[in-house]
Design a protein around this motif. Structure first.
Motif, mmCIF file in Angstrom:
data_model
loop_
_atom_site.group_PDB
_atom_site.id
_atom_site.type_symbol
_atom_site.label_atom_id
_atom_site.label_comp_id
_atom_site.label_asym_id
_atom_site.label_seq_id
_atom_site.Cartn_x
_atom_site.Cartn_y
_atom_site.Cartn_z
ATOM 1 N N LYS A 60 0.834 -1.205 0.000
ATOM 2 C CA LYS A 60 0.000 0.000 0.000
ATOM 3 C C LYS A 60 0.875 1.264 0.000
ATOM 4 N N GLU B 110 -5.092 -6.592 -2.723
ATOM 5 C CA GLU B 110 -5.831 -5.502 -2.064
ATOM 6 C C GLU B 110 -4.877 -4.414 -1.565
ATOM 7 N N TYR B 113 -4.043 -2.200 -4.464
ATOM 8 C CA TYR B 113 -5.227 -1.408 -4.830
ATOM 9 C C TYR B 113 -5.481 -0.296 -3.821
ATOM 10 N N SER B 114 -5.417 -0.617 -2.521
ATOM 11 C CA SER B 114 -5.698 0.435 -1.538
ATOM 12 C C SER B 114 -4.598 1.483 -1.543
ATOM 13 N N MET B 117 -5.629 3.863 -4.215
ATOM 14 C CA MET B 117 -6.687 4.744 -3.724
ATOM 15 C C MET B 117 -6.105 5.816 -2.816
ATOM 16 N N ALA B 118 -5.172 5.416 -1.938
ATOM 17 C CA ALA B 118 -4.611 6.363 -0.978
ATOM 18 C C ALA B 118 -3.807 7.447 -1.678
ATOM 19 N N GLN B 122 -7.115 7.023 -7.865
ATOM 20 C CA GLN B 122 -8.469 6.564 -8.181
ATOM 21 C C GLN B 122 -8.993 7.272 -9.430
#
Lengths: 285, 127
Positions: A60, B110, B113-114, B117-118, B122
């Protein structure tokens, strides 16, 4: 040794149902050893869960994740930076103690009590060196660098000194701040840096709230995963010590086999196994 | 000495002679040398190329492959799983690989993907 002569494996071949007809272990293994294996599988799930959670966060925040090579650079009695050298030493100690443990198990298979005692003592010493090394590693991570870093007003973002790997020194007056969209770092210097410093807190090292080297998450995962593993090593040293007492008092020799050494050995090798993964995912990648 | 006659002591089948012991120990020392060598290679590769973005993917794949090699030797040789019956091997390894394989897949997908988004990406998905 009366029971050894009577030692004939129970068989159910006359029922025609083979290993699963009951009365014997289908795995040709005692209940205790099988349950140690099942416990280790469940423990492996726990560690895998922790490491995959780390993988989630690492992917992330990929662009701004701290590099382990920048964090763990200390070596005893040496004042420069050597990346990962000490943790490589720790890995070697744990692998070596795994070998001494397996040699204790092998000696048990020959009913050589003196050799079992010798190899188990060496295993316990190796484990103790590893736990001590981990404490030392934690000390330096918590203590941090002399220069420290600046915790910005939001209480999360860290402005740290730029490190030059070619000179192995921090670049004077140049800082790195993560971009607002977490896509990387931008360099800050001069008046802008001074303005940011004015409202920031000067911090050293890492704890559960902030981390001099970057994202606090890195420190949280580091403390939790290496702490959980370190507690396993500590437990392993205690278990091995208790089993050693059993070996010395001759309990297992009288039993005719050293299966208890094998069971504690399984646990000990598992601890080594987990470290192999922690080493790769925390320090190398 | 009191052996229990209602329990079959499977560990007695694992006993071996001194001559066999010499061979078995040789194998353990070989594995020690191999695992140490792999660790040294990993650290050397990390020191040499960890700051080179072009090498990142290669390093990642190599490190994970070498880690699995090390793990394989520890489980199969040190933990003697290689010497156990096939049904025991499968009982230990199969549930683990199926469940963890899925967990790794879903968490990493995930995670990436996150992260998108962060970081405001997006927009690329028209969201």
């Amino acid at each position: 040794m009366a029971h050894v002569t009577q030692h004939v494996a129970p068989t159910h071949s006359d029922h025609g149902a083979g290993d699963w007809a009951g009365g014997t272990s289908p795995f040709k293994m005692s209940y205790g050893k099988m349950m140690m294996w099942f416990f280790l599988v469940s423990d492996a799930f726990t560690f895998s869960g922790l490491l995959t959670a780390y993988g989630f966060m690492r992917h992330k925040w990929d662009a701004i994740w701290p590099t382990a090579g920048d964090v763990f650079t200390h070596f005893p009695f040496y004042h420069g930076h050597i990346e990962l050298a000490y943790v490589a030493f720790m890995t070697f100690v744990l692998i070596a103690s795994s070998v001494t443990m397996v040699l204790a198990v092998e000696a048990g298979h020959r009913m050589d009590k003196q050799a079992v005692v010798k190899w188990m003592i060496l295993t316990i010493i190796g484990g103790a060196i590893f736990v001590g090394s981990q404490a030392w590693e934690w000390y330096h991570f918590i203590h941090g660098t002399e220069q420290g870093a600046y915790l910005l007003e939001d209480g999360q973002t860290v402005m740290r000194h730029k490190f030059d790997p070619s000179t192995h020194h921090m670049v004077e007056g140049v800082y790195l701040v993560p971009e607002a969209d977490a896509s990387g770092f931008r360099e800050v210097s001069g008046a802008e840096a001074d303005a940011m410093k004015a409202s920031a807190t000067h911090i050293h090292g890492a704890n559960l709230r902030h981390n001099e080297y970057g994202l606090p998450l890195f420190a949280n995962f580091f403390f939790f995963i290496t702490g959980f593993h370190g507690f396993h090593v500590f437990s392993g040293v205690v278990i091995n010590f208790l089993i050693l007492l059993g070996v010395i008092s001759g309990t297992y020799h009288k039993r005719g086999h050293y299966e208890m050494v094998e069971k504690s050995g399984l646990y000990w090798h598992f601890v080594d196994l987990v470290w192999v993964f922690v080493f790769t995912f925390f320090y190398l990648l | 000495m009191s052996a229990r006659d209602d329990v079959y002591e499977y560990s007695l089948d694992l006993h071996h002679s001194d001559e066999e012991g010499v061979k078995i120990r040789k194998k353990f020392y070989f594995v020690l040398a191999l695992l140490s060598l792999v660790t040294i290679v990993e650290v050397a590769m990390g020191m040499a190329w960890s700051r080179d973005p072009g090498m990142a993917e290669i390093l990642k794949v190599t490190f994970i492959a070498l880690t699995l090699v090390k793990a394989g030797y520890i489980v199969m040789v040190f933990m003697h799983l290689g010497d156990e019956k096939k049904n025991m091997k499968l009982t230990i390894l199969l549930p683990y690989f199926v469940l963890i394989g899925y967990l790794i897949f879903i968490c990493l997908v995930e995670g990436v993907y996150s992260g998108m988004m962060a970081s405001g990406l997006q927009n690329y998905f028209g969201l």
